[in-house]
Write an enzyme that holds these catalytic residues in place. Structure first.
Site, mmCIF file in Angstrom:
data_model
loop_
_atom_site.group_PDB
_atom_site.id
_atom_site.type_symbol
_atom_site.label_atom_id
_atom_site.label_comp_id
_atom_site.label_asym_id
_atom_site.label_seq_id
_atom_site.Cartn_x
_atom_site.Cartn_y
_atom_site.Cartn_z
ATOM 1 N N THR A 86 -48.090 -40.258 -32.408
ATOM 2 C CA THR A 86 -48.416 -41.678 -32.357
ATOM 3 C C THR A 86 -49.812 -41.924 -31.784
ATOM 4 O O THR A 86 -50.316 -41.117 -30.989
ATOM 5 C CB THR A 86 -47.378 -42.401 -31.468
ATOM 6 O OG1 THR A 86 -47.796 -43.734 -31.246
ATOM 7 C CG2 THR A 86 -47.216 -41.724 -30.109
ATOM 8 N N ASP A 87 -50.384 -43.073 -32.131
ATOM 9 C CA ASP A 87 -51.685 -43.454 -31.545
ATOM 10 C C ASP A 87 -51.556 -43.808 -30.061
ATOM 11 O O ASP A 87 -52.551 -43.856 -29.343
ATOM 12 C CB ASP A 87 -52.318 -44.618 -32.317
ATOM 13 C CG ASP A 87 -51.480 -45.895 -32.330
ATOM 14 O OD1 ASP A 87 -50.353 -45.894 -31.798
ATOM 15 O OD2 ASP A 87 -51.965 -46.906 -32.884
ATOM 16 N N GLU A 88 -50.314 -44.036 -29.586
ATOM 17 C CA GLU A 88 -50.142 -44.470 -28.192
ATOM 18 C C GLU A 88 -50.559 -43.397 -27.190
ATOM 19 O O GLU A 88 -50.774 -43.692 -26.023
ATOM 20 C CB GLU A 88 -48.690 -44.891 -27.936
ATOM 21 C CG GLU A 88 -48.267 -46.028 -28.832
ATOM 22 C CD GLU A 88 -47.036 -46.779 -28.341
ATOM 23 O OE1 GLU A 88 -46.622 -46.591 -27.188
ATOM 24 O OE2 GLU A 88 -46.500 -47.573 -29.133
ATOM 25 N N TYR A 99 -42.698 -43.399 -22.962
ATOM 26 C CA TYR A 99 -42.659 -42.966 -24.368
ATOM 27 C C TYR A 99 -43.944 -42.223 -24.743
ATOM 28 O O TYR A 99 -43.901 -41.088 -25.238
ATOM 29 C CB TYR A 99 -42.461 -44.173 -25.305
ATOM 30 C CG TYR A 99 -42.801 -43.878 -26.755
ATOM 31 C CD1 TYR A 99 -42.027 -43.000 -27.506
ATOM 32 C CD2 TYR A 99 -43.913 -44.463 -27.371
ATOM 33 C CE1 TYR A 99 -42.349 -42.706 -28.830
ATOM 34 C CE2 TYR A 99 -44.237 -44.186 -28.694
ATOM 35 C CZ TYR A 99 -43.454 -43.307 -29.425
ATOM 36 O OH TYR A 99 -43.777 -43.017 -30.730
ATOM 37 N N LYS A 129 -44.636 -38.277 -25.827
ATOM 38 C CA LYS A 129 -45.239 -37.865 -27.100
ATOM 39 C C LYS A 129 -46.521 -37.064 -26.844
ATOM 40 O O LYS A 129 -46.784 -36.069 -27.513
ATOM 41 C CB LYS A 129 -45.555 -39.098 -27.977
ATOM 42 C CG LYS A 129 -44.353 -39.824 -28.536
ATOM 43 C CD LYS A 129 -43.517 -38.986 -29.502
ATOM 44 C CE LYS A 129 -44.186 -38.720 -30.827
ATOM 45 N NZ LYS A 129 -43.260 -38.055 -31.793
HETATM 46 P P1 NAD Z 1 -36.705 -43.888 -35.266
HETATM 47 O O1 NAD Z 1 -36.317 -44.136 -33.848
HETATM 48 O O2 NAD Z 1 -36.478 -44.930 -36.293
HETATM 49 O O3 NAD Z 1 -35.976 -42.567 -35.787
HETATM 50 C C1 NAD Z 1 -35.848 -41.416 -35.016
HETATM 51 C C2 NAD Z 1 -34.833 -40.505 -35.695
HETATM 52 O O4 NAD Z 1 -34.707 -39.318 -34.904
HETATM 53 C C3 NAD Z 1 -33.420 -41.115 -35.789
HETATM 54 O O5 NAD Z 1 -32.895 -40.891 -37.069
HETATM 55 C C4 NAD Z 1 -32.625 -40.369 -34.730
HETATM 56 O O6 NAD Z 1 -31.256 -40.261 -35.032
HETATM 57 C C5 NAD Z 1 -33.326 -39.015 -34.732
HETATM 58 N N1 NAD Z 1 -33.155 -38.309 -33.453
HETATM 59 C C6 NAD Z 1 -33.354 -38.814 -32.205
HETATM 60 N N2 NAD Z 1 -33.077 -37.887 -31.287
HETATM 61 C C7 NAD Z 1 -32.728 -36.750 -31.963
HETATM 62 C C8 NAD Z 1 -32.344 -35.442 -31.556
HETATM 63 N N3 NAD Z 1 -32.264 -35.120 -30.266
HETATM 64 N N4 NAD Z 1 -32.072 -34.531 -32.510
HETATM 65 C C9 NAD Z 1 -32.144 -34.859 -33.834
HETATM 66 N N5 NAD Z 1 -32.485 -36.094 -34.259
HETATM 67 C C10 NAD Z 1 -32.773 -37.027 -33.343
HETATM 68 O O7 NAD Z 1 -38.243 -43.457 -35.193
HETATM 69 P P2 NAD Z 1 -39.413 -43.753 -36.240
HETATM 70 O O8 NAD Z 1 -40.000 -45.063 -35.955
HETATM 71 O O9 NAD Z 1 -38.948 -43.416 -37.592
HETATM 72 O O10 NAD Z 1 -40.473 -42.642 -35.744
HETATM 73 C C11 NAD Z 1 -40.428 -41.324 -36.267
HETATM 74 C C12 NAD Z 1 -41.523 -40.513 -35.617
HETATM 75 O O11 NAD Z 1 -42.787 -41.090 -35.875
HETATM 76 C C13 NAD Z 1 -41.410 -40.426 -34.094
HETATM 77 O O12 NAD Z 1 -41.768 -39.132 -33.699
HETATM 78 C C14 NAD Z 1 -42.405 -41.450 -33.591
HETATM 79 O O13 NAD Z 1 -42.899 -41.082 -32.320
HETATM 80 C C15 NAD Z 1 -43.473 -41.370 -34.653
HETATM 81 N N6 NAD Z 1 -44.243 -42.606 -34.888
HETATM 82 C C16 NAD Z 1 -43.606 -43.800 -35.090
HETATM 83 C C17 NAD Z 1 -44.381 -44.939 -35.368
HETATM 84 C C18 NAD Z 1 -43.739 -46.269 -35.628
HETATM 85 O O14 NAD Z 1 -44.451 -47.271 -35.728
HETATM 86 N N7 NAD Z 1 -42.425 -46.369 -35.779
HETATM 87 C C19 NAD Z 1 -45.771 -44.838 -35.409
HETATM 88 C C20 NAD Z 1 -46.369 -43.601 -35.172
HETATM 89 C C21 NAD Z 1 -45.598 -42.487 -34.926
HETATM 90 O O1 DAU Z 2 -48.431 -47.486 -32.198
HETATM 91 C C1 DAU Z 2 -47.401 -46.708 -32.706
HETATM 92 C C2 DAU Z 2 -46.113 -47.056 -32.010
HETATM 93 O O2 DAU Z 2 -45.723 -48.337 -32.495
HETATM 94 C C3 DAU Z 2 -45.005 -46.043 -32.244
HETATM 95 O O3 DAU Z 2 -45.381 -44.812 -31.687
HETATM 96 C C4 DAU Z 2 -43.693 -46.519 -31.626
HETATM 97 O O4 DAU Z 2 -42.654 -45.605 -31.938
HETATM 98 C C5 DAU Z 2 -43.361 -47.880 -32.191
HETATM 99 O O5 DAU Z 2 -42.199 -48.382 -31.568
HETATM 100 C C6 DAU Z 2 -44.524 -48.856 -31.982
HETATM 101 O O6 DAU Z 2 -44.682 -49.178 -30.569
HETATM 102 P P1 DAU Z 2 -44.969 -50.674 -30.067
HETATM 103 O O7 DAU Z 2 -44.556 -50.777 -28.658
HETATM 104 O O8 DAU Z 2 -46.351 -51.096 -30.423
HETATM 105 O O9 DAU Z 2 -43.934 -51.474 -31.048
HETATM 106 P P2 DAU Z 2 -42.962 -52.713 -30.783
HETATM 107 O O10 DAU Z 2 -42.483 -53.179 -32.118
HETATM 108 O O11 DAU Z 2 -41.952 -52.410 -29.742
HETATM 109 O O12 DAU Z 2 -43.935 -53.811 -30.203
HETATM 110 C C7 DAU Z 2 -45.051 -54.283 -30.959
HETATM 111 C C8 DAU Z 2 -45.792 -55.284 -30.092
HETATM 112 O O13 DAU Z 2 -44.957 -56.462 -29.961
HETATM 113 C C9 DAU Z 2 -46.050 -54.807 -28.676
HETATM 114 O O14 DAU Z 2 -47.292 -55.326 -28.230
HETATM 115 C C10 DAU Z 2 -44.914 -55.407 -27.858
HETATM 116 C C11 DAU Z 2 -44.631 -56.716 -28.581
HETATM 117 N N1 DAU Z 2 -43.228 -57.177 -28.552
HETATM 118 C C12 DAU Z 2 -42.250 -56.305 -28.890
HETATM 119 C C13 DAU Z 2 -40.920 -56.679 -28.873
HETATM 120 C C14 DAU Z 2 -39.822 -55.697 -29.228
HETATM 121 C C15 DAU Z 2 -42.939 -58.489 -28.206
HETATM 122 O O15 DAU Z 2 -43.831 -59.282 -27.921
HETATM 123 N N2 DAU Z 2 -41.622 -58.870 -28.198
HETATM 124 C C16 DAU Z 2 -40.597 -58.015 -28.493
HETATM 125 O O16 DAU Z 2 -39.416 -58.436 -28.433
#
Ligand code: NAD
Ligand code: DAU
Length: 349
Positions: free
Chosen positions: A131-133, A156, A160
């Protein structure tokens, strides 16, 4: 047939990656390993679950002997590692769950891959999706580049960042052929409604408050999930071993502006009067340690691998809203039961 392990394939991004690989690469055997936590959902994969080149295995990446056996059984040539705990708010409530899955789970996978491949690393590839975080929080200026120093700010992102460091350490120490990508915020179909956009779509639909943390001025860079899956395909196949690629949407939005745009789209689709849903916007207590701004410079992947986002943001958001409005059963299933407990605790309803 090449055998490839995709972890976390029942989650939000994972299901789009699995679908793309199963449909595009008929000579690959895709094994989707997922623990099916609250975030994993096999309903995401109903359209491909009976394809010949697809196998689902329920299991935990933290279970070392089980993962070792899986490598022996399927003789993987590649790994695309997405399984993780992914929600920042949950990491604030329970950091150890994130250390377990994101750090220990990743190290387990690295150990199994290393043990299975150590005699012959040729043609093997361990791709870690991050992730970019990990880069921390930006002010109003600048972008995250591949060599921006790590500065994670939440449990988180710290977990990562730690997993990224382990992946690079295994490349350096054991010569494991790795590649890493760090992506910005994804949006699109199948995202669990604890994240900002699907949570607001669900709440607008049910006329519930839209909780905006702080003043809503935090900025995120949004990318359609299918475009991320396309980037993962390009990086897996064309990325240089040992390299990192930043992936982003060239698409920054303040939270409050994105939620207002979503309200406009939902009002139109639901036949509500203009500006009606905006009345639901409610400013709530800020997230602890809330990162101000993320912005990815995605020029390396664009120039080196020829990848760029395919969708304009407004088009992607329309598609996303349509998907949630059409898939009412999916939404009902994931918002019943434990989701309600989480929601009540997080937003103190
Ligand atoms: P998600 O939470 O939707 O899915 C995670 C999946 O991993 C689920 O299916 C869960 O059952 C599985 N999982 C969790 N713990 C596990 C374990 N111990 N063993 C096997 N499986 C397990 O997450 P996502 O949003 O699809 O993110 C996927 C990946 O991409 C993550 O590594 C996250 O850090 C990264 N990522 C997410 C975003 C985003 O915006 N969602 C952005 C950048 C990177
Ligand atoms: O940047 C990549 C990341 O983006 C991924 O690595 C993470 O897995 C993914 O969850 C996401 O993280 P964020 O914290 O940016 O996503 P989230 O949707 O939780 O929040 C987006 C923005 O909105 C953040 O600034 C927090 C705000 N927010 C979020 C929620 C859930 C609110 O204001 N209200 C809310 O209820």
């Amino acid at each position: 047939m090449k055998s490839i392990l995709i972890t976390g394939g029942a989650g939000f991004i994972g299901n789009h990656v699995v679908r793309l690989f199963v449909n595009k690469y008929h000579d690959y055997q895709i094994v989707n390993l997922d623990k099916l936590t609250y975030a994993g959902n096999l309903e995401n994969l109903e359209d491909i679950h009976d394809k010949d080149n697809y196998t689902f295995v329920k299991g935990d990446i933290c279970d070392a002997p089980f993962i070792d056996d899986l490598f022996i059984k399927y003789q993987f040539e590649g790994v695309i590692h997405l399984a993780a705990e992914s929600h920042v708010d949950r990491s604030i409530a329970d950091p150890l769950a994130f250390v377990n899955t994101n750090v220990l789970g990743t190290v387990n996978l690295l150990n199994s891959a290393n043990a299975a491949w150590k005699e012959d690393m040729d043609g093997k590839r361990f791709y870690h999706v991050s992730t970019d975080e990990v880069y921390g929080s930006l002010g109003s200026e600048g972008f995250f580049l591949e060599d921006t120093p790590y500065d994670p700010q939440s449990p988180y992102s710290a977990s990562k960042a730690s997993s990224d460091h382990f992946v690079r350490a295994y490349a350096n120490t054991y010569k494991l052929p790795v590649v890493i990508s760090n992506c910005s915020n994804n949006y699109g179909p199948n995202q669990f409604p604890e994240k900002l956009l699907p949570l607001c779509i669900n709440n607008i639909k049910h006329n519930k408050p839209l909780p905006i943390y702080g003043k809503g001025e935090n900025i995120r860079d949004w990318l359609f999930v299918v475009d991320h899956a396309r980037a993962i395909d390009d990086i897996y196949h064309k990325g240089i071993i040992g390299s990192t690629y930043n992936v982003g949407g060239f698409n920054e939005w303040k939270n409050i502006d994105i939620v207002r745009l979503l309200c406009d789209i939902m009002d139109r689709k639901l036949g509500r009067p203009k500006d009606k849903s905006k009345e639901l916007i409610t400013f709530v207590k800020d997230r602890a340690g809330h990162d101000m701004r993320y912005a990815i410079d995605a020029n390396k992947i664009k120039n080196d691998l020829g990848w760029e986002p395919s969708l304009q943001f407004e088009e992607g958001l329309e598609k996303t809203v349509d998907w949630y409005l059409e898939n009412t059963e999916w939404l009902e299933h994931v918002t019943s039961g434990s989701y309600q407990d989480y929601y009540d605790k997080q937003y103190k309803a």
